[in-house]
Design an enzyme around this catalytic site. Structure first.
Site, mmCIF file in Angstrom:
data_model
loop_
_atom_site.group_PDB
_atom_site.id
_atom_site.type_symbol
_atom_site.label_atom_id
_atom_site.label_comp_id
_atom_site.label_asym_id
_atom_site.label_seq_id
_atom_site.Cartn_x
_atom_site.Cartn_y
_atom_site.Cartn_z
ATOM 1 N N THR A 1 31.094 19.829 64.583
ATOM 2 C CA THR A 1 31.485 20.735 65.675
ATOM 3 C C THR A 1 30.219 21.370 66.226
ATOM 4 O O THR A 1 29.230 21.516 65.506
ATOM 5 C CB THR A 1 32.423 21.817 65.081
ATOM 6 O OG1 THR A 1 33.666 21.208 64.765
ATOM 7 C CG2 THR A 1 32.640 22.982 66.024
ATOM 8 N N ILE B 1 45.761 22.518 65.531
ATOM 9 C CA ILE B 1 44.718 23.275 66.230
ATOM 10 C C ILE B 1 43.856 23.950 65.177
ATOM 11 O O ILE B 1 44.368 24.619 64.277
ATOM 12 C CB ILE B 1 45.331 24.338 67.162
ATOM 13 C CG1 ILE B 1 46.267 23.679 68.180
ATOM 14 C CG2 ILE B 1 44.227 25.125 67.864
ATOM 15 C CD1 ILE B 1 47.110 24.684 68.961
ATOM 16 N N THR C 1 31.833 27.185 62.138
ATOM 17 C CA THR C 1 32.144 25.773 61.924
ATOM 18 C C THR C 1 32.587 25.576 60.492
ATOM 19 O O THR C 1 32.037 26.200 59.584
ATOM 20 C CB THR C 1 30.941 24.867 62.214
ATOM 21 O OG1 THR C 1 31.260 23.534 61.790
ATOM 22 C CG2 THR C 1 29.677 25.318 61.491
ATOM 23 N N GLY D 1 38.879 24.644 59.560
ATOM 24 C CA GLY D 1 39.486 25.527 60.554
ATOM 25 C C GLY D 1 40.635 26.364 60.031
ATOM 26 O O GLY D 1 40.795 27.524 60.418
HETATM 27 N N1 ASP Z 1 36.268 24.098 62.657
HETATM 28 C C1 ASP Z 1 36.603 22.798 63.156
HETATM 29 C C2 ASP Z 1 38.095 22.587 63.030
HETATM 30 O O1 ASP Z 1 38.649 22.933 62.016
HETATM 31 C C3 ASP Z 1 35.906 21.700 62.449
HETATM 32 C C4 ASP Z 1 34.431 21.901 62.206
HETATM 33 O O2 ASP Z 1 33.884 22.967 62.468
HETATM 34 O O3 ASP Z 1 33.773 20.956 61.757
HETATM 35 O O4 ASP Z 1 38.676 22.031 63.928
#
Ligand code: ASP
Length: 335
Positions: free
Chosen positions: A202, A231, A252, A255
Site C-alpha cells: 500500500t 474494505i 499500512t 486493515g
Molecule cells: N491496509 C491495507 C488494507 O488492509 C493493506 C496494506 O496496507 O498493505 O487494505
C-alpha cells in the site's frame, strides 16, 4: 483513557521503541515529507535488482515530493502528486499493480485529508479510475460528502475529469501469481499473515508545507483475494489516514486491525491529549495496542518531526525535510 495512554507511552519511553525511526527535529522544519510503500518487505536475500528497483521508486517519489515542497507547493498537492506517481508504479499495491480480488478483479481504496481544515475525501471499491487518490480529492473538493463507494463513486467519477481506464489496466503478472497462491492458501484454510504478499505495498504520504499546511494520503488495492466487498483501513478516515492541525498520519498493514483500533486517529489523539511526542504516541499504538506484524505508520508533526514506526520486519519508506534529510529504507535497520 488519557492516563492509560499516557502510561503506555511512558512505559514505551522506558522500554525504548523497536522498529522505529525518527527525526527528532529540535527546531521547526520549513517543510517535511514522509512516504511509505507498505509494511511487509521483500526478503533480505532478494536479488539486488529487486531491492534497487524498490529503492529507486521510493527515491523518485520522495524527490518529487521534496522538490514540490521546496518550491512552496501545498502539502495537499504534494501528497496527491506523490501518490499518483506511486499508483502508476507497478511495484506497489495501488493503481497499476494493485492486488486482485478473489474473483480476479481490482477494487481500489484511497483517502486524503487536510490537517488545518480537517477536510477529507475517500473512495472504496474503485474499478476504472487510474488515480483513486485524485478521485478521493474530488470527493473532498467537489461533493458534499466525504466517502463514496463502488458504483456510486464510479458514477461520481463520470461527473469529473479524472482519467478512466479499462479494469485490465491494473493487471500485473506478479499480482496474478499472488492471487493464485492466496487462493490455494484459502482452500487449505491458511490464515494470511502480514508477512504475506496478501498485505503488501500500500502507498501513503504525509507532508508539512512551507505555509504550515499538513496533509495525509493513502491508496491501496487492499488484500489479495479479498471477497464480499471487503474494505480495509486505507480508505477509512481515522483508521488508515488522519490529519489535523497538529499532525498528519498514513498507515499500512492489516486493515481489520487498523479499523478495530482506529489507529491513525488514536495516535493523533494520544499526541493531542497527553503531551507526549508524536513518536511516543505512535509507538504506544503500534507496539502496545496492535499485535506484532500488524503493520506500521508514517507521520509528520506541525513542527516537521518525522515519524516512521512499524512492528513488521520492515516498511518501504522515505523521509525528507528542509534541513537536508533525504533517506529511503526497507528493513528495520537502515541498509
Ligand atoms: N491496509 C491495507 C488494507 O488492509 C493493506 C496494506 O496496507 O498493505 O487494505
Amino acid at each position: 483513557m488519557i492516563p492509560r495512554a499516557a502510561g503506555l507511552a511512558l512505559s514505551l519511553i522506558l522500554l525504548g521503541g523497536c522498529h522505529t525511526t525518527e527525526n527528532s527535529a529540535t527546531q521547526r522544519q520549513a517543510w517535511a515529507i514522509v512516504i511509505h510503500g507498505g509494511a511487509g518487505t521483500i526478503a533480505r536475500d532478494a536479488p539486488a535488482e529487486t531491492r534497487q528497483a524498490y529503492q529507486a521508486s521510493l527515491r523518485a517519489a520522495l524527490q518529487l515530493g521534496a522538490d514540490g515542497l521546496n518550491k512552496g507547493e501545498s502539502a495537499l498537492d504534494v501528497v496527491e502528486q506523490v501518490l499518483r506517481q506511486l499508483e502508476d508504479d507497478p511495484l506497489f499495491n495501488a493503481g497499476k499493480g494493485a492486488v486482485f480480488t478473489a474473483d480476479g478483479q481490482h477494487e481500489l481504496d484511497a483517502s486524503i485529508m487536510v490537517g488545518n481544515s480537517q477536510a477529507c475525501g475517500a473512495v472504496t471499491g474503485i474499478r476504472t479510475v487510474r488515480h483513486p487518490i485524485t478521485l478521493a480529492r474530488k470527493v473532498m473538493e467537489q461533493s458534499p460528502y466525504v466517502f463514496m463507494m463502488g458504483d456510486g463513486a464510479e458514477a461520481f467519477a463520470d461527473t469529473t475529469d479524472v482519467e478512466r481506464v479499462d479494469p485490465s489496466y491494473f493487471d500485473t503478472e506478479h499480482r496474478r501469481r499472488s492471487l493464485e497462491e492466496a487462493l490455494q492458501k484459502q482452500s487449505r484454510n491458511d490464515v494470511p499473515t502480514s508477512g504475506d504478499d496478501a498485505l503488501f505495498s500500500t502507498v501513503g504520504a504525509v507532508a508539512l508545507d512551507q505555509h504550515g499546511m499538513l496533509a495525509a494520503a493513502t491508496s491501496t488495492g487492499g488484500m489479495t483475494a479479498k471477497r464480499w466487498g471487503r474494505i480495509g483501513d486505507s480508505s477509512v478516515i481515522g483508521a488508515g489516514t488522519w490529519a489535523d492541525p497538529r499532525c498528519a498520519i498514513s498507515c499500512t498493514g492489516w486493515g481489520e486491525q487498523y479499523i478495530r483500533h482506529g489507529v491513525a486517529r488514536d495516535i493523533a489523539a494520544i499526541y493531542e491529549y497527553t503531551g507526549v511526542t508524536l513518536l511516543q504516541a505512535a509507538q504506544t499504538v503500534i507496539h502496545q495496542k496492535l499485535d506484532p506484524d500488524d503493520g506500521g505508520m508514517i507521520g509528520v508533526s506541525a513542527q516537521g518531526d518525522i515519524v516512521m514506526v512499524f512492528n513488521t520486519p520492515g516498511m518501504f519508506r522515505g523521509a525528507a525535510n528542509a534541513g537536508g534529510r533525504f533517506q529511503t529504507a526497507i528493513w528495520d535497520v537502515d541498509e
